[in-house]
Design a protein around this motif. Sequence first.
Motif, mmCIF file in Angstrom:
data_model
loop_
_atom_site.group_PDB
_atom_site.id
_atom_site.type_symbol
_atom_site.label_atom_id
_atom_site.label_comp_id
_atom_site.label_asym_id
_atom_site.label_seq_id
_atom_site.Cartn_x
_atom_site.Cartn_y
_atom_site.Cartn_z
ATOM 1 N N PHE A 21 -28.771 -14.593 117.136
ATOM 2 C CA PHE A 21 -29.396 -15.897 117.303
ATOM 3 C C PHE A 21 -30.045 -15.962 118.682
ATOM 4 O O PHE A 21 -29.727 -15.159 119.575
ATOM 5 C CB PHE A 21 -28.371 -17.020 117.157
ATOM 6 N N ALA A 22 -30.964 -16.912 118.854
ATOM 7 C CA ALA A 22 -31.627 -17.121 120.137
ATOM 8 C C ALA A 22 -30.874 -18.208 120.889
ATOM 9 O O ALA A 22 -30.824 -19.362 120.444
ATOM 10 C CB ALA A 22 -33.084 -17.519 119.932
ATOM 11 N N GLN A 23 -30.299 -17.848 122.027
ATOM 12 C CA GLN A 23 -29.479 -18.786 122.790
ATOM 13 C C GLN A 23 -30.284 -20.009 123.216
ATOM 14 O O GLN A 23 -31.372 -19.881 123.802
ATOM 15 C CB GLN A 23 -28.915 -18.093 124.027
ATOM 16 N N GLY A 24 -29.765 -21.198 122.874
ATOM 17 C CA GLY A 24 -30.412 -22.438 123.281
ATOM 18 C C GLY A 24 -31.622 -22.831 122.459
ATOM 19 O O GLY A 24 -32.230 -23.876 122.721
ATOM 20 N N ILE A 25 -31.992 -22.006 121.471
ATOM 21 C CA ILE A 25 -33.181 -22.300 120.663
ATOM 22 C C ILE A 25 -32.807 -22.597 119.219
ATOM 23 O O ILE A 25 -33.256 -23.583 118.636
ATOM 24 C CB ILE A 25 -34.185 -21.138 120.724
ATOM 25 N N ASN A 26 -31.983 -21.732 118.609
ATOM 26 C CA ASN A 26 -31.501 -22.040 117.253
ATOM 27 C C ASN A 26 -30.748 -23.365 117.288
ATOM 28 O O ASN A 26 -30.035 -23.660 118.250
ATOM 29 C CB ASN A 26 -30.570 -20.946 116.743
ATOM 30 N N ARG A 27 -30.925 -24.169 116.241
ATOM 31 C CA ARG A 27 -30.264 -25.472 116.221
ATOM 32 C C ARG A 27 -28.749 -25.321 116.114
ATOM 33 O O ARG A 27 -28.240 -24.312 115.618
ATOM 34 C CB ARG A 27 -30.805 -26.321 115.073
ATOM 35 N N LEU A 68 -30.599 -13.078 123.461
ATOM 36 C CA LEU A 68 -29.948 -12.900 122.161
ATOM 37 C C LEU A 68 -28.443 -13.031 122.278
ATOM 38 O O LEU A 68 -27.833 -12.556 123.252
ATOM 39 C CB LEU A 68 -30.279 -11.513 121.598
ATOM 40 N N VAL A 69 -27.845 -13.692 121.271
ATOM 41 C CA VAL A 69 -26.384 -13.771 121.187
ATOM 42 C C VAL A 69 -25.971 -13.422 119.762
ATOM 43 O O VAL A 69 -26.747 -13.599 118.810
ATOM 44 C CB VAL A 69 -25.860 -15.175 121.551
ATOM 45 N N ASP A 70 -24.743 -12.931 119.611
ATOM 46 C CA ASP A 70 -24.258 -12.613 118.272
ATOM 47 C C ASP A 70 -23.701 -13.863 117.609
ATOM 48 O O ASP A 70 -23.801 -14.974 118.152
ATOM 49 C CB ASP A 70 -23.236 -11.477 118.309
ATOM 50 N N ILE A 71 -23.096 -13.712 116.433
ATOM 51 C CA ILE A 71 -22.650 -14.874 115.662
ATOM 52 C C ILE A 71 -21.567 -15.674 116.386
ATOM 53 O O ILE A 71 -21.377 -16.863 116.120
ATOM 54 C CB ILE A 71 -22.175 -14.423 114.266
ATOM 55 N N ASN A 72 -20.896 -15.049 117.346
ATOM 56 C CA ASN A 72 -19.863 -15.750 118.104
ATOM 57 C C ASN A 72 -20.349 -16.208 119.475
ATOM 58 O O ASN A 72 -19.550 -16.671 120.299
ATOM 59 C CB ASN A 72 -18.629 -14.840 118.268
ATOM 60 N N GLY A 73 -21.656 -16.096 119.707
ATOM 61 C CA GLY A 73 -22.214 -16.581 120.967
ATOM 62 C C GLY A 73 -22.151 -15.591 122.110
ATOM 63 O O GLY A 73 -22.502 -15.937 123.253
ATOM 64 N N LYS A 74 -21.739 -14.366 121.848
ATOM 65 C CA LYS A 74 -21.656 -13.355 122.894
ATOM 66 C C LYS A 74 -23.031 -12.739 123.121
ATOM 67 O O LYS A 74 -23.725 -12.368 122.175
ATOM 68 C CB LYS A 74 -20.671 -12.263 122.480
ATOM 69 N N GLU A 75 -23.450 -12.660 124.387
ATOM 70 C CA GLU A 75 -24.782 -12.157 124.717
ATOM 71 C C GLU A 75 -24.924 -10.690 124.308
ATOM 72 O O GLU A 75 -23.994 -9.877 124.471
ATOM 73 C CB GLU A 75 -25.052 -12.313 126.219
ATOM 74 N N PRO A 78 -30.099 -6.055 125.972
ATOM 75 C CA PRO A 78 -31.402 -5.620 125.458
ATOM 76 C C PRO A 78 -31.376 -4.224 124.858
ATOM 77 O O PRO A 78 -32.089 -3.949 123.889
ATOM 78 C CB PRO A 78 -32.292 -5.682 126.702
ATOM 79 N N SER A 79 -30.532 -3.351 125.403
ATOM 80 C CA SER A 79 -30.455 -1.984 124.888
ATOM 81 C C SER A 79 -29.854 -1.927 123.484
ATOM 82 O O SER A 79 -30.005 -0.930 122.772
ATOM 83 C CB SER A 79 -29.607 -1.122 125.838
ATOM 84 N N GLU A 80 -29.188 -2.996 123.057
ATOM 85 C CA GLU A 80 -28.571 -3.058 121.737
ATOM 86 C C GLU A 80 -29.414 -3.843 120.731
ATOM 87 O O GLU A 80 -29.027 -3.986 119.562
ATOM 88 C CB GLU A 80 -27.186 -3.708 121.840
ATOM 89 N N ALA A 81 -30.552 -4.369 121.169
ATOM 90 C CA ALA A 81 -31.349 -5.276 120.340
ATOM 91 C C ALA A 81 -31.781 -4.650 119.018
ATOM 92 O O ALA A 81 -31.868 -5.336 117.981
ATOM 93 C CB ALA A 81 -32.575 -5.753 121.114
ATOM 94 N N ALA A 82 -32.044 -3.346 119.039
ATOM 95 C CA ALA A 82 -32.535 -2.679 117.836
ATOM 96 C C ALA A 82 -31.513 -2.662 116.706
ATOM 97 O O ALA A 82 -31.839 -2.288 115.568
ATOM 98 C CB ALA A 82 -32.975 -1.259 118.159
#
Length: 350
Positions: A21-27, A68-75, A78-82
């Motif tokens: 999810f996008a931190q602070g952007i997804n509702r 980016l954050v995962d489903i539990n809000g953990k950041e 960038p190296s893991e984005a793929a």
Amino acid sequence: MKKIYLDVKVVANNEVRNVAFAQGINRTINLNNVEKILAIMKVKGYRKAEMVQVIKAEEAIKTGDIVLVDINGKEIAPSEAANYFLVVDGQHRTVAASLYNEWARANKQNEIVVPAIIVELQDETIAEYINDINITKKEWGTPDYVRGAANINPENEFLKRYNELIKSENNPNGYPISTLNLIFCGSNNAISKSDFSLLCSGKEEKGKKTKKPIIPAHNMEVGNKFIKICKDKGFKDVDIAKRYLITEFNNIKTTTSSVDEAYKIFQSITPNDRAAMFNSNGNLDENLVILQFEKIKKRYNAKANKTTIVIQPSSTKEEMTDEATEDIPYAEVEEAEDMIGTPFGLLRKK
């Protein structure tokens, strides 16, 4: 204690990744909505046609303004984005899928891999796109379920045609589902929104005790030919969508037990017939359609029943109708009364 969610897998273009999810952007997640979706999943499974919208996470972070954050809000580094898809629409469904998978593990059921579609943004930023979705988001209507069913059954001619013709925001000149049902199935309630919802869930049959196919008996050839004849006669989609014409067509087909008769009667419609079916506001009028078709059918039947030649057994003369003689020169008609048939051919009376 904060709830810890299981990671959810998403598949798009045959590629499987984790959810981001996008931190602070997804509702903000509404847990009541999540519970409602979860309850449906437990009963009906995941509706495969309701694909979430995603962007490849490595593409999303290129501008540097997305965290980016995962489903539990953990950041997410960038190296893991793929390894992730950024969910831009469908976060409630993905969280519900996480809860479903937790339940599935405990009950030895198959876990869900959430189907997704990759979207490409044009002039909008990710934040603008997500915000627009949050503002305009609404529950699926019949056209959405028709589209979804067609998407997961791309080879099905029936669903493909309904998807092409269904009236929707993207196709305002389309046809209501009840009209399509009359055209292709002969009954206005042949298939419903709930039926399309079942198809979106990957189901093929419905019914608790007695199972029957969800897709009803239909005839695509007859339906398509009906639409073509109407358009050839000058009727527009908005006219055909009103059901008045298909009701007349189906009535003729039923009373004559012949679809060919229905074709012929519709093909006999003249420009004056068509004009007579519209009211002073230029709209196709149900009562005027009914009245004009009575005239059309009466005219057609009179012509069809007109006897070309009637031979009276007690008479040596033949009575000919106007239709029988209209293409015969007058001299030949007059001479016919002076002729008599014999085993050797026609002989003139003396």
